[in-house]
Design a protein around this motif. Structure first.
Motif, PDB file in Angstrom:
ATOM      1  N   THR A   1       0.815  -1.219   0.000  1.00 35.82           N
ATOM      2  CA  THR A   1       0.000   0.000   0.000  1.00 35.82           C
ATOM      3  C   THR A   1       0.847   1.266   0.000  1.00 35.82           C
ATOM      4  N   ALA A   2       2.101   1.171   0.368  1.00 35.73           N
ATOM      5  CA  ALA A   2       2.977   2.348   0.382  1.00 35.73           C
ATOM      6  C   ALA A   2       3.519   2.679  -1.006  1.00 35.73           C
ATOM      7  N   TRP A   3       3.379   1.749  -1.949  1.00 38.98           N
ATOM      8  CA  TRP A   3       3.919   1.967  -3.296  1.00 38.98           C
ATOM      9  C   TRP A   3       2.823   2.535  -4.184  1.00 38.98           C
ATOM     10  N   ASN A   4       2.968   3.788  -4.550  1.00 38.13           N
ATOM     11  CA  ASN A   4       2.008   4.459  -5.421  1.00 38.13           C
ATOM     12  C   ASN A   4       2.518   4.398  -6.851  1.00 38.13           C
ATOM     13  N   CYS A   5       1.775   3.729  -7.707  1.00 41.04           N
ATOM     14  CA  CYS A   5       2.138   3.722  -9.125  1.00 41.04           C
ATOM     15  C   CYS A   5       0.901   4.085  -9.937  1.00 41.04           C
ATOM     16  N   GLU A   6       1.140   4.365 -11.190  1.00 41.15           N
ATOM     17  CA  GLU A   6       0.036   4.751 -12.059  1.00 41.15           C
ATOM     18  C   GLU A   6      -1.026   3.644 -12.067  1.00 41.15           C
ATOM     19  N   PRO A   7      -2.291   4.031 -12.030  1.00 44.38           N
ATOM     20  CA  PRO A   7      -3.353   3.009 -12.054  1.00 44.38           C
ATOM     21  C   PRO A   7      -3.273   2.081 -13.266  1.00 44.38           C
ATOM     22  N   ALA A   8      -2.873   2.603 -14.420  1.00 38.28           N
ATOM     23  CA  ALA A   8      -2.769   1.763 -15.617  1.00 38.28           C
ATOM     24  C   ALA A   8      -1.680   0.700 -15.451  1.00 38.28           C
TER      25      ALA A   8
ATOM     26  N   HIS B   1      16.582   2.779  13.193  1.00 40.43           N
ATOM     27  CA  HIS B   1      16.445   1.748  14.222  1.00 40.43           C
ATOM     28  C   HIS B   1      14.971   1.527  14.538  1.00 40.43           C
ATOM     29  N   ALA B   2      14.184   1.414  13.477  1.00 43.91           N
ATOM     30  CA  ALA B   2      12.741   1.215  13.620  1.00 43.91           C
ATOM     31  C   ALA B   2      12.289   0.164  12.612  1.00 43.91           C
ATOM     32  N   GLU B   3      11.217  -0.513  12.969  1.00 48.84           N
ATOM     33  CA  GLU B   3      10.654  -1.509  12.073  1.00 48.84           C
ATOM     34  C   GLU B   3      10.040  -0.840  10.849  1.00 48.84           C
ATOM     35  N   VAL B   4      10.064  -1.544   9.717  1.00 48.71           N
ATOM     36  CA  VAL B   4       9.378  -1.065   8.519  1.00 48.71           C
ATOM     37  C   VAL B   4       7.898  -0.941   8.879  1.00 48.71           C
ATOM     38  N   GLY B   5       7.316   0.179   8.520  1.00 46.46           N
ATOM     39  CA  GLY B   5       5.918   0.428   8.850  1.00 46.46           C
ATOM     40  C   GLY B   5       5.754   1.320  10.063  1.00 46.46           C
ATOM     41  N   ALA B   6       6.828   1.469  10.850  1.00 47.17           N
ATOM     42  CA  ALA B   6       6.757   2.325  12.034  1.00 47.17           C
ATOM     43  C   ALA B   6       7.018   3.788  11.681  1.00 47.17           C
ATOM     44  N   PHE B   7       7.340   4.053  10.431  1.00 47.47           N
ATOM     45  CA  PHE B   7       7.596   5.417   9.962  1.00 47.47           C
ATOM     46  C   PHE B   7       7.031   5.528   8.551  1.00 47.47           C
ATOM     47  N   PRO B   8       6.653   6.725   8.151  1.00 48.27           N
ATOM     48  CA  PRO B   8       6.110   6.868   6.800  1.00 48.27           C
ATOM     49  C   PRO B   8       7.229   6.777   5.758  1.00 48.27           C
ATOM     50  N   PHE B   9       6.990   6.001   4.730  1.00 44.30           N
ATOM     51  CA  PHE B   9       7.933   5.888   3.621  1.00 44.30           C
ATOM     52  C   PHE B   9       7.123   5.469   2.411  1.00 44.30           C
ATOM     53  N   ASP B  10       6.976   6.394   1.456  1.00 41.35           N
ATOM     54  CA  ASP B  10       6.208   6.108   0.252  1.00 41.35           C
ATOM     55  C   ASP B  10       7.055   6.397  -0.983  1.00 41.35           C
ATOM     56  N   ARG B  11       6.421   6.433  -2.132  1.00 40.58           N
ATOM     57  CA  ARG B  11       7.161   6.620  -3.379  1.00 40.58           C
ATOM     58  C   ARG B  11       7.907   7.952  -3.390  1.00 40.58           C
ATOM     59  N   HIS B  12       7.286   9.000  -2.867  1.00 44.01           N
ATOM     60  CA  HIS B  12       7.939  10.313  -2.818  1.00 44.01           C
ATOM     61  C   HIS B  12       9.210  10.239  -1.957  1.00 44.01           C
ATOM     62  N   ASP B  13       9.123   9.572  -0.814  1.00 42.64           N
ATOM     63  CA  ASP B  13      10.295   9.411   0.053  1.00 42.64           C
ATOM     64  C   ASP B  13      11.369   8.578  -0.651  1.00 42.64           C
ATOM     65  N   TRP B  14      10.947   7.567  -1.401  1.00 46.26           N
ATOM     66  CA  TRP B  14      11.894   6.738  -2.146  1.00 46.26           C
ATOM     67  C   TRP B  14      12.628   7.573  -3.190  1.00 46.26           C
ATOM     68  N   GLU B  15      11.876   8.402  -3.926  1.00 42.16           N
ATOM     69  CA  GLU B  15      12.513   9.246  -4.943  1.00 42.16           C
ATOM     70  C   GLU B  15      13.522  10.195  -4.311  1.00 42.16           C
ATOM     71  N   HIS B  16      13.171  10.772  -3.169  1.00 39.99           N
ATOM     72  CA  HIS B  16      14.099  11.668  -2.463  1.00 39.99           C
ATOM     73  C   HIS B  16      15.330  10.888  -1.989  1.00 39.99           C
ATOM     74  N   ALA B  17      15.123   9.701  -1.441  1.00 43.79           N
ATOM     75  CA  ALA B  17      16.249   8.883  -0.968  1.00 43.79           C
ATOM     76  C   ALA B  17      17.158   8.485  -2.133  1.00 43.79           C
ATOM     77  N   ARG B  18      16.584   8.211  -3.297  1.00 44.75           N
ATOM     78  CA  ARG B  18      17.404   7.888  -4.473  1.00 44.75           C
ATOM     79  C   ARG B  18      18.253   9.076  -4.882  1.00 44.75           C
ATOM     80  N   GLU B  19      17.670  10.283  -4.863  1.00 47.90           N
ATOM     81  CA  GLU B  19      18.439  11.485  -5.202  1.00 47.90           C
ATOM     82  C   GLU B  19      19.595  11.663  -4.226  1.00 47.90           C
ATOM     83  N   GLU B  20      19.321  11.468  -2.944  1.00 47.41           N
ATOM     84  CA  GLU B  20      20.367  11.587  -1.929  1.00 47.41           C
ATOM     85  C   GLU B  20      21.448  10.534  -2.123  1.00 47.41           C
TER      86      GLU B  20
END
Length: 171
Positions: A64-71, A125-144
């Protein structure tokens, strides 16, 4: 999840075995072979999706955290639904704006999303799901991450010390 018989441990970020029980993809090499044949039918020049291809598609669709185009989501869902049908039946054509390489790039992007989400989980130092991380955060992390690689490349190829003078003279 890697379904190769020699791999008992799940990959990080893969769905739990319980979430796959009702998966229409089946389990094991037969599902992989069905997907590989399906991919060859859609795009003969496409590389093999790998033995864990069906599970990677299912993981993307369940995340549910992965937002992709509906198509793209609908195209991947159609491919996954087709795997539940008996082999030999023709598959409905994908919409003209979708191609297998485009769908597979989305699966590979989701794999990178899972990797970076795990990295972020370790850094916090947190479990996956204990913090928000979505496609926008992924794109920012990739840039970093790209900026950090570029910095490492510059450090490796240059020096912080001033350049040596061409001629050394003592007066």
């Amino acid at each position: 999840m890697n379904l190769h018989p020699d791999h008992a441990a799940p990959e990080p970020g893969a769905p739990s075995p319980e979430s796959r029980c009702g998966s229409p993809t089946g389990n094991g090499p037969a599902s992989y072979q069905h997907l590989a044949a399906l991919v060859r039918g859609i795009c003969p020049d496409a590389p093999s999706p790998g033995i864990d291809g069906p599970q990677r598609i299912a993981a993307l669709l369940e995340d549910t955290a992965w937002n992709c185009e509906p198509a793209i989501r609908a195209g991947l869902a159609a491919v996954l639904a087709r795997l539940a049908q008996p082999a030999g039946q023709p598959m409905d054509a994908l919409p003209s704006d979708l191609s297998w390489p485009r769908l597979w790039r989305e699966v590979e992007a989701h794999d990178d999303f899972l990797r970076l989400r795990d990295v972020e989980s370790n850094l916090r130092h947190a479990e996956v799901g204990a913090f928000p991380f979505d496609r926008h955060d992924w794109e920012h992390a990739r840039e970093e991450e790209c900026a950090l690689r570029e910095h490492h490349r510059q450090v490796r190829e240059t020096s912080y010390a001033p350049a040596q003078p061409a001629v050394f003279r003592v007066h």
